[in-house]
Scaffold this active site. Structure first.
Site, PDB file in Angstrom:
ATOM      1  N   LYS A 233      14.194  -9.481   3.905  1.00 17.05           N
ATOM      2  CA  LYS A 233      12.957 -10.161   4.298  1.00 17.05           C
ATOM      3  C   LYS A 233      13.228 -11.359   5.197  1.00 17.05           C
ATOM      4  O   LYS A 233      14.326 -11.891   5.241  1.00 17.05           O
ATOM      5  CB  LYS A 233      12.151 -10.519   3.048  1.00 17.05           C
ATOM      6  CG  LYS A 233      11.499  -9.243   2.496  1.00 17.05           C
ATOM      7  CD  LYS A 233      10.308  -9.448   1.615  1.00 17.05           C
ATOM      8  CE  LYS A 233       9.688  -8.066   1.355  1.00 17.05           C
ATOM      9  NZ  LYS A 233       8.800  -8.037   0.217  1.00 17.05           N
ATOM     10  N   ARG A 267      13.390  -3.754  -5.480  1.00 16.85           N
ATOM     11  CA  ARG A 267      13.042  -2.840  -4.393  1.00 16.85           C
ATOM     12  C   ARG A 267      13.928  -3.167  -3.209  1.00 16.85           C
ATOM     13  O   ARG A 267      13.832  -4.262  -2.655  1.00 16.85           O
ATOM     14  CB  ARG A 267      11.557  -3.023  -4.051  1.00 16.85           C
ATOM     15  CG  ARG A 267      11.027  -2.076  -2.987  1.00 16.85           C
ATOM     16  CD  ARG A 267       9.562  -2.382  -2.716  1.00 16.85           C
ATOM     17  NE  ARG A 267       9.008  -1.524  -1.692  1.00 16.85           N
ATOM     18  CZ  ARG A 267       9.163  -1.717  -0.390  1.00 16.85           C
ATOM     19  NH1 ARG A 267       9.833  -2.763   0.042  1.00 16.85           N
ATOM     20  NH2 ARG A 267       8.618  -0.878   0.475  1.00 16.85           N
TER      21      ARG A 267
END
Ligand code: 7PJ
Length: 287
Positions: A233, A267
């Site tokens: 991210k 995840r």
């Protein structure tokens, strides 16, 4: 290791997910434009079922217990996808994975029609970044009988990074998830079928994301299975000054911190490396 584990096993239709140890959810993007690996399953502008199956098989061999199939890109500014297109991308992939391998398939969607069709095709888990707030989504999810991951997001993907604001990000996110949990429970989704996710990167500045990870134990204390997505991210890019291709060390570091603060499911895009880190984590935890 988190002391608060209410449900060690999660029932996912005809399969069971063991949550007594940190569990890996591998990301399978069927979108042409996802932010980290968009288009990688496409051949001559068409989604390739065999490339999707290969990628899923690889992640299973590397240690993923769940494959998260997504057909909508939620990166800031991504083009909206029609329901028809999302169905066409997601359903055949869910069906093929279930036919070919023994793994739990989750479907990353906010669309009631996609939830229903994916469940019929063998999905075992619904992962909704909009926490079942789209019209008809909660009713559709209840009907599938599947567990659901409710994720926090401030705003909508198109504009969520414009100016996110919180009084206190940990308290605000916990409050949202607690209200959503209660609402969903009142409307027929039993608590035993609900997972929570703080939604790293969804309507949050770098400072918000860091504070949220630091306070993640407060979300773990809500005693629902906790799922986190930190892999690749942009907060990693911003703190370290790294492009997408160079975010693996940062992803692993944040993943491990999340597990130490009580996350049950991670995840991730890089399953093999994540599995190595978790193996060492368990070796130390059980020493
Ligand atoms: C997340 C997700 C996440 C859950 C995406 C990306 C963006 N679902 N879907 N949690 N992120 N539950 O992969 O970076 O953090 S899409």
């Amino acid at each position: 290791m988190s002391a608060i584990i209410i449900m060690m096993y999660l029932s996912c239709a005809d399969q069971t997910l063991d949550l007594s140890q940190p569990t890996i959810m591998g990301v399978l993007n069927t979108t042409p434009d996802s932010f980290s690996d968009g288009g990688s399953l496409f051949e001559r502008d068409r989604l390739s079922l065999s490339l999707a199956l290969q990628k899923a098989q690889q992640m299973v061999l590397e240690g993923a217990a769940i494959i998260d199939v997504g057909g909508e890109s939620t990166r800031p500014g991504a083009a909206a996808v029609s329901q028809e297109e999302e169905l066409q991308r997601v359903v055949p992939v869910v069906e093929a994975i279930r036919r070919e391998m023994d793994v739990i398939v989750s479907v990353d969607t906010s669309s009631p029609a996609v939830m229903t069709a994916a469940a019929a095709a063998g999905a075992g888990l619904i992962n909704d970044v909009r926490a079942l707030r789209r019209e008809g989504a909660l009713a559709a999810a209840v009907k599938t009988g599947l567990p659901v991951c409710l994720m926090h997001m401030q705003g909508e993907p198109g504009s969520m990074q414009d100016e996110p604001r919180y009084d206190d990000v940990v308290t605000d996110v916990a409050g949202f998830l607690a209200r959503r949990l209660a609402d969903c429970e009142r409307q027929g989704l039993p608590r035993q079928r609900i997972l929570l996710d703080p939604g790293f990167g969804f309507g949050k500045t770098v400072a918000h994301n860091l504070a949220l990870l630091k306070g993640l134990d407060k979300l773990a204390a809500m005693a629902q299975p906790l799922l986190v997505g930190l892999s690749r991210k942009s907060l990693i890019g911003k703190v370290l000054g790294r492009d997408l291709a160079d975010r693996l060390p940062g992803s692993l570091a944040l993943m491990l911190m999340a597990v130490q603060k009580g996350a049950h499911i991670v995840r991730v895009h890089d399953v093999a490396a994540t599995a190595d880190v978790l193996k060492l984590y368990r070796a130390v935890a059980t020493a």
